[in-house]
Design a protein around this motif. Structure first.
Motif, PDB file in Angstrom:
ATOM      1  N   UNK A 188       0.823  -1.219   0.000  1.00 44.96           N
ATOM      2  CA  UNK A 188       0.000   0.000   0.000  1.00 44.96           C
ATOM      3  C   UNK A 188       0.851   1.259   0.000  1.00 44.96           C
ATOM      4  N   UNK A 189       1.981   1.231   0.705  1.00 41.12           N
ATOM      5  CA  UNK A 189       2.839   2.410   0.823  1.00 41.12           C
ATOM      6  C   UNK A 189       3.854   2.542  -0.311  1.00 41.12           C
ATOM      7  N   UNK A 190       3.917   1.563  -1.183  1.00 39.12           N
ATOM      8  CA  UNK A 190       4.870   1.614  -2.302  1.00 39.12           C
ATOM      9  C   UNK A 190       4.440   2.682  -3.310  1.00 39.12           C
ATOM     10  N   UNK A 191       5.391   3.244  -4.044  1.00 45.38           N
ATOM     11  CA  UNK A 191       5.045   4.216  -5.084  1.00 45.38           C
ATOM     12  C   UNK A 191       4.147   3.565  -6.149  1.00 45.38           C
ATOM     13  N   UNK A 192       3.276   4.345  -6.785  1.00 43.09           N
ATOM     14  CA  UNK A 192       2.352   3.783  -7.782  1.00 43.09           C
ATOM     15  C   UNK A 192       3.017   2.896  -8.840  1.00 43.09           C
ATOM     16  N   UNK A 193       4.174   3.272  -9.414  1.00 37.68           N
ATOM     17  CA  UNK A 193       4.771   2.377 -10.419  1.00 37.68           C
ATOM     18  C   UNK A 193       5.134   1.002  -9.851  1.00 37.68           C
ATOM     19  N   UNK A 194       5.554   0.969  -8.586  1.00 33.45           N
ATOM     20  CA  UNK A 194       5.904  -0.306  -7.956  1.00 33.45           C
ATOM     21  C   UNK A 194       4.646  -1.132  -7.736  1.00 33.45           C
ATOM     22  N   UNK A 195       3.556  -0.493  -7.251  1.00 32.91           N
ATOM     23  CA  UNK A 195       2.297  -1.213  -7.050  1.00 32.91           C
ATOM     24  C   UNK A 195       1.773  -1.763  -8.371  1.00 32.91           C
ATOM     25  N   UNK A 196       1.881  -0.973  -9.445  1.00 32.59           N
ATOM     26  CA  UNK A 196       1.420  -1.434 -10.756  1.00 32.59           C
ATOM     27  C   UNK A 196       2.250  -2.621 -11.236  1.00 32.59           C
ATOM     28  N   UNK A 197       3.565  -2.561 -11.010  1.00 29.91           N
ATOM     29  CA  UNK A 197       4.425  -3.673 -11.411  1.00 29.91           C
ATOM     30  C   UNK A 197       4.048  -4.928 -10.636  1.00 29.91           C
ATOM     31  N   UNK A 198       3.830  -4.804  -9.331  1.00 27.95           N
ATOM     32  CA  UNK A 198       3.439  -5.951  -8.514  1.00 27.95           C
ATOM     33  C   UNK A 198       2.112  -6.516  -9.022  1.00 27.95           C
ATOM     34  N   UNK A 199       1.173  -5.649  -9.299  1.00 26.71           N
ATOM     35  CA  UNK A 199      -0.135  -6.086  -9.810  1.00 26.71           C
ATOM     36  C   UNK A 199       0.023  -6.874 -11.104  1.00 26.71           C
ATOM     37  N   UNK A 200       0.838  -6.368 -12.015  1.00 20.45           N
ATOM     38  CA  UNK A 200       1.044  -7.058 -13.293  1.00 20.45           C
ATOM     39  C   UNK A 200       1.711  -8.414 -13.087  1.00 20.45           C
ATOM     40  N   UNK A 201       2.661  -8.491 -12.178  1.00 16.17           N
ATOM     41  CA  UNK A 201       3.340  -9.756 -11.911  1.00 16.17           C
ATOM     42  C   UNK A 201       2.386 -10.776 -11.300  1.00 16.17           C
ATOM     43  N   UNK A 202       1.544 -10.343 -10.382  1.00 12.32           N
ATOM     44  CA  UNK A 202       0.581 -11.253  -9.761  1.00 12.32           C
ATOM     45  C   UNK A 202      -0.441 -11.728 -10.785  1.00 12.32           C
ATOM     46  N   UNK A 203      -0.945 -10.822 -11.600  1.00 11.57           N
ATOM     47  CA  UNK A 203      -1.907 -11.195 -12.645  1.00 11.57           C
ATOM     48  C   UNK A 203      -1.289 -12.232 -13.575  1.00 11.57           C
ATOM     49  N   UNK A 204      -0.069 -11.988 -14.007  1.00 13.89           N
ATOM     50  CA  UNK A 204       0.604 -12.932 -14.893  1.00 13.89           C
ATOM     51  C   UNK A 204       0.876 -14.263 -14.218  1.00 13.89           C
ATOM     52  N   UNK A 205       1.310 -14.225 -12.963  1.00 16.71           N
ATOM     53  CA  UNK A 205       1.632 -15.459 -12.244  1.00 16.71           C
ATOM     54  C   UNK A 205       0.399 -16.322 -11.993  1.00 16.71           C
ATOM     55  N   UNK A 206      -0.742 -15.676 -11.783  1.00 14.91           N
ATOM     56  CA  UNK A 206      -1.976 -16.418 -11.533  1.00 14.91           C
ATOM     57  C   UNK A 206      -2.668 -16.853 -12.819  1.00 14.91           C
ATOM     58  N   UNK A 207      -2.139 -16.394 -13.943  1.00 13.19           N
ATOM     59  CA  UNK A 207      -2.726 -16.780 -15.220  1.00 13.19           C
ATOM     60  C   UNK A 207      -4.075 -16.148 -15.477  1.00 13.19           C
ATOM     61  N   UNK A 208      -4.343 -15.008 -14.838  1.00 10.89           N
ATOM     62  CA  UNK A 208      -5.632 -14.343 -15.024  1.00 10.89           C
ATOM     63  C   UNK A 208      -5.714 -13.589 -16.338  1.00 10.89           C
ATOM     64  N   UNK A 209      -4.571 -13.290 -16.935  1.00 11.81           N
ATOM     65  CA  UNK A 209      -4.544 -12.605 -18.218  1.00 11.81           C
ATOM     66  C   UNK A 209      -3.210 -12.876 -18.873  1.00 11.81           C
TER      67      UNK A 209
END
Length: 175
Positions: A12-33
């Protein structure tokens, strides 16, 4: 291979670009997209500000496709307004979560159905209900979001009025 563990607070406290990168990595790792970037709409196409009547026409086109109806009304929620001219942004992951679809591909299919329904309603192949950015956001015109919310509110008021009439007609007058 090295692993990193982050707390929810750290994310939550990470800068927006870091949060977006984490989100993209999780989405990819879970195979959601797929890991490919979301396609941008064609250059000739443009987002339009839709009226309540436009949204009613779109709803009529998709009425039998309940996932698309759910996605439509999900976009009536308040979003984040960005840019100039402003657009309302909605995270595809939030739409996925709120509509309980199985993956981002299903969300994208529903959004494309909404685009198609608007082009048919307006009889103009260049108009777009929504667009997408490379950060996995759905973009709509602010007026479109307001129109969807208004359509939802109108439908709920009609439903409540119909229920009140039905309940009122079932109550026998006092003798």
């Amino acid at each position: 291979m090295t692993g990193v563990t982050l707390t929810a607070e750290q994310i939550r406290n990470a800068p927006p670009p870091v949060r977006q990168w984490i989100e993209q990595e999780v989405i990819g790792a879970l195979g959601l997209a797929p890991r490919t970037q979301a396609a941008a709409p064609p250059q000739a196409a443009h987002l339009v500000a839709c009226s309540v009547e436009d949204m009613a026409d779109v709803l009529e086109h998709i009425r039998g496709v309940f996932p698309a109806v759910n996605v439509l009304f999900e976009l009536g929620r308040p979003g984040i307004s960005l840019g100039q001219p402003p657009v309302m942004t909605f995270r595809l992951m939030d739409i996925l979560h709120h509509t309980r679809l199985q993956d981002i591909g299903q969300v994208m299919t529903c959004l494309e159905m909404l685009n198609q329904a608007l082009t048919e309603a307006r009889k103009d192949p260049s108009v777009r209900f929504c667009g997408f950015d490379s950060e996995r956001h759905c973009l709509i015109a602010p007026q479109t979001q307001v129109s969807i919310a208004t359509l939802w509110q109108t439908m709920m008021e009609r439903q409540q009025a119909a229920q009140a009439r039905e309940t009122g007609s079932q109550v026998a007058p006092a003798a």
